[in-house]
Design an enzyme around this catalytic site. Sequence first.
Site, short mmCIF file in Angstrom:
data_model
loop_
_atom_site.label_atom_id
_atom_site.label_comp_id
_atom_site.label_asym_id
_atom_site.label_seq_id
_atom_site.Cartn_x
_atom_site.Cartn_y
_atom_site.Cartn_z
N HIS A 21 0.86 -1.18 0.00
CA HIS A 21 0.00 0.00 0.00
C HIS A 21 0.90 1.23 0.00
O HIS A 21 1.82 1.33 0.80
CB HIS A 21 -0.88 -0.01 1.25
CG HIS A 21 -1.62 1.28 1.46
ND1 HIS A 21 -2.40 1.86 0.50
CD2 HIS A 21 -1.70 2.10 2.55
CE1 HIS A 21 -2.94 2.98 0.97
NE2 HIS A 21 -2.52 3.15 2.21
N HIS A 40 0.96 5.75 -0.91
CA HIS A 40 0.30 6.97 -1.35
C HIS A 40 1.13 7.56 -2.49
O HIS A 40 1.35 8.77 -2.54
CB HIS A 40 0.17 7.96 -0.19
CG HIS A 40 -0.86 7.56 0.83
ND1 HIS A 40 -1.58 8.46 1.56
CD2 HIS A 40 -1.28 6.34 1.24
CE1 HIS A 40 -2.40 7.82 2.39
NE2 HIS A 40 -2.22 6.53 2.22
N ASP A 49 1.15 -5.01 -20.30
CA ASP A 49 2.17 -5.97 -19.86
C ASP A 49 1.93 -6.45 -18.43
O ASP A 49 2.44 -7.49 -18.03
CB ASP A 49 3.57 -5.31 -19.90
CG ASP A 49 4.17 -5.26 -21.30
OD1 ASP A 49 3.78 -6.06 -22.16
OD2 ASP A 49 5.05 -4.40 -21.53
N HIS A 96 -8.59 7.62 -1.57
CA HIS A 96 -7.52 7.19 -0.70
C HIS A 96 -6.23 6.99 -1.52
O HIS A 96 -5.55 7.97 -1.79
CB HIS A 96 -7.97 5.93 0.05
CG HIS A 96 -7.03 5.44 1.09
ND1 HIS A 96 -7.38 4.53 2.04
CD2 HIS A 96 -5.73 5.72 1.34
CE1 HIS A 96 -6.35 4.27 2.84
NE2 HIS A 96 -5.34 5.00 2.43
N TYR A 132 8.76 -13.36 -22.70
CA TYR A 132 9.60 -12.30 -22.13
C TYR A 132 10.54 -12.88 -21.09
O TYR A 132 10.16 -13.74 -20.32
CB TYR A 132 8.72 -11.23 -21.50
CG TYR A 132 9.49 -10.02 -21.03
CD1 TYR A 132 9.73 -8.96 -21.89
CD2 TYR A 132 9.99 -9.95 -19.74
CE1 TYR A 132 10.45 -7.85 -21.48
CE2 TYR A 132 10.71 -8.85 -19.31
CZ TYR A 132 10.93 -7.80 -20.19
OH TYR A 132 11.64 -6.70 -19.75
#
Lengths: 230, 230, 230, 230
Positions: A95, A97, A120, A169, A227
């Site tokens: 998480h 910001h 991708d 958020h 890839y």
Amino acid sequence: MLVESLRDAVLEANLEIQRQGLVLYTFGNASGIDRQQGLVAIKPSGVPYEKLKASDLVITDLDGKVVEGTLNPSSDLATHLLLYREFPTIGGVVHTHSEFGTSWAQAGLPIPCYGTTHADYFRGDIPVTPPLTDEQIETAYELNTGKVIVERFRSLDPLATPGVLVAGHAPFAWGRTAAAAAHNAVVLEYIARMAFRGILINPQMTQVSAALQRKHYERKHGPKATYGQR
Amino acid sequence: MLVESLRDAVLEANLEIQRQGLVLYTFGNASGIDRQQGLVAIKPSGVPYEKLKASDLVITDLDGKVVEGTLNPSSDLATHLLLYREFPTIGGVVHTHSEFGTSWAQAGLPIPCYGTTHADYFRGDIPVTPPLTDEQIETAYELNTGKVIVERFRSLDPLATPGVLVAGHAPFAWGRTAAAAAHNAVVLEYIARMAFRGILINPQMTQVSAALQRKHYERKHGPKATYGQR
Amino acid sequence: MLVESLRDAVLEANLEIQRQGLVLYTFGNASGIDRQQGLVAIKPSGVPYEKLKASDLVITDLDGKVVEGTLNPSSDLATHLLLYREFPTIGGVVHTHSEFGTSWAQAGLPIPCYGTTHADYFRGDIPVTPPLTDEQIETAYELNTGKVIVERFRSLDPLATPGVLVAGHAPFAWGRTAAAAAHNAVVLEYIARMAFRGILINPQMTQVSAALQRKHYERKHGPKATYGQR
Amino acid sequence: MLVESLRDAVLEANLEIQRQGLVLYTFGNASGIDRQQGLVAIKPSGVPYEKLKASDLVITDLDGKVVEGTLNPSSDLATHLLLYREFPTIGGVVHTHSEFGTSWAQAGLPIPCYGTTHADYFRGDIPVTPPLTDEQIETAYELNTGKVIVERFRSLDPLATPGVLVAGHAPFAWGRTAAAAAHNAVVLEYIARMAFRGILINPQMTQVSAALQRKHYERKHGPKATYGQR
């Protein structure tokens, strides 16, 4: 033993989001899970990344009971735990910001698949949750943050869409490991930056064709991926 | 012997796009060609730039047959090779997902010549390809990426316009050498940043006069160039 | 002796614009003048800043005759010299293609005095020249670049407005010394960044009051300046 | 003794705003107060941050009489002092011309609470003052800058809204200590960046619900705060 390598992997994921410029001060947190033992390692709350050590990480079970550690876990622990309980294929949650991902989350809009960089990593939109209701905010806020994410993923595969914007958020990202979760959080921010600029260059910009989305996703993922080194 | 110096030049071009902030993680790739031997050196797929060594580069012939190297070549190899086959004056190709160039590519718009920085390097627009059709995507995608570029350059001189935006994807740049290709990729990104800001400052902005475009291009290129030390 | 300190000051001004992120590769150039000897020191053309030494600088007289140095002077020499001839109070000139200043120049718009940061350094707008005509471009282009600047400053004091945007090209800045010219070039770029963002936040934004412009300019400049250590 | 630790804290706050990229050259200033002794330490005017030492700070009383120090105090001293006199709970003040905060200030608009990052630090809008009148500018300008801030906070708690945008000028931030003031100045800039991008992504963006604003503010502040280590 296993807990030690979990600590190391989660420390590294936390350091990676800082190295890549996704965090200011103590913002953000990364966690990882050892599915066999049912143990989660997560960043302690409010500790600066520069001082973070593997031994500072807090170890909890899937219900949030602290098993090891003297520091308070991240205040977002309940969100991480719900994601681990509901998305059994994931091994790490991040998480942040981060600036552009958060700007899209605050704007309350999903990020359409505008190009191959996005394709991708993410199948389709990077989705946005609805805003939490007052009731969801006032009672068990962090758990309910997880619930609106899970609800939004009712018909999505979390590994094919390894991140979300929580409205008002900020982003959450995840992956098979804590390292993959951090990597996906970094790429989500990169995609968010380019999408922001693209819609200003061309407000009529549309997402790329389903064929192109599929081609790029499958070059990097799935049974026929070409890839990298295998 | 020649292959060694080709490897060194291509390694340096790869490192340059990273130093200049054009790549995230393993995104992007640079290649170079030795026209006499018909050999191409290209970045291996998915290898981090920090760890890249000259000996990691993959050497192929112009048909993509690996001549030296144990790693997989970049998944974009077929695009590079077509450009070398169709543009006989170029010696290096660079592909990046650099942020602003990619934003313009995703927006599907060419970058008009808004000023002298652009005119110093590119004659006229930095063009954009049309989107690939589903058929072009589903069969020989990387080769077809090269084909839409070549088609777009039907009436353009690749050395006078050393780069392109592939719609919905990202930029390719090139030049007489791998070093020149990397340099042009960096300048393309710089031009893309300024064009982005300019159209937001003045949505009515127009390209500069043909006389100014010619003057600046010829100060740096062509028989009467006055820029630099000769 | 004097030439040595001129070289040192001009080298430092060139290094400053690079340290502050105003230049890519060999873009841009700084010069300084010794008014007593009538000698100008300027960056040589196309030399990377990282390798620039005081002894690389080219010394010319006010007509552009090279007095010392083996390298070619900056291709913009004639613009610098005209500014020195026409603006007798200035001692240094800096030309860059800094990103935001150039974006405004390409957009062809002056930067109004939107706030006190601007007012601390520039009285009124940072002006923009008209575009050069084809004739001005095709004959003596660099000299004519200087002429459109001087024409634009017919009723302005160059020390009170120490910079300009050349339309379709990029900024020139100047000051009493080469150091002041570099400083003003850096501040011009900073002002250009904030003006860009401001007009996007509030398209109706207006310049600040004449009283505020005067107050801030006079806090830093003029007989009653209170800023700094005296 | 106490003055020494005040000097150290204020030096550190000044260095922090530079480390975090909020200042160009000598722009900006931080101060702190020792309420018991009624002494304020503030950055001297025009001194580069790289050379700033604790002993360079100027110590004044609350009326601006210099008690210790040979350098001139920041030209914004009178603003800082009025804030200390009127906001008795604050212990530090920071003024910067940070890029995005200043862009909003120049645009003359408050920053609405668009998300949880904002709500973690500021209750409600980051307010903007009205422009100063010509009379306020021409007499006791710095004092009047403080007065328009104080007037704007007539019905606001300075600790719950630890910063403001002065219209046409730039932000001021504050906090219980000089360190907190610097921290709040850095976060204000971060919030300003995300708000700028958000309104461009979604011009209809609205602030988040009162419940979400309250929840986030109270997670970090107030009697039931759960963030960090206690």
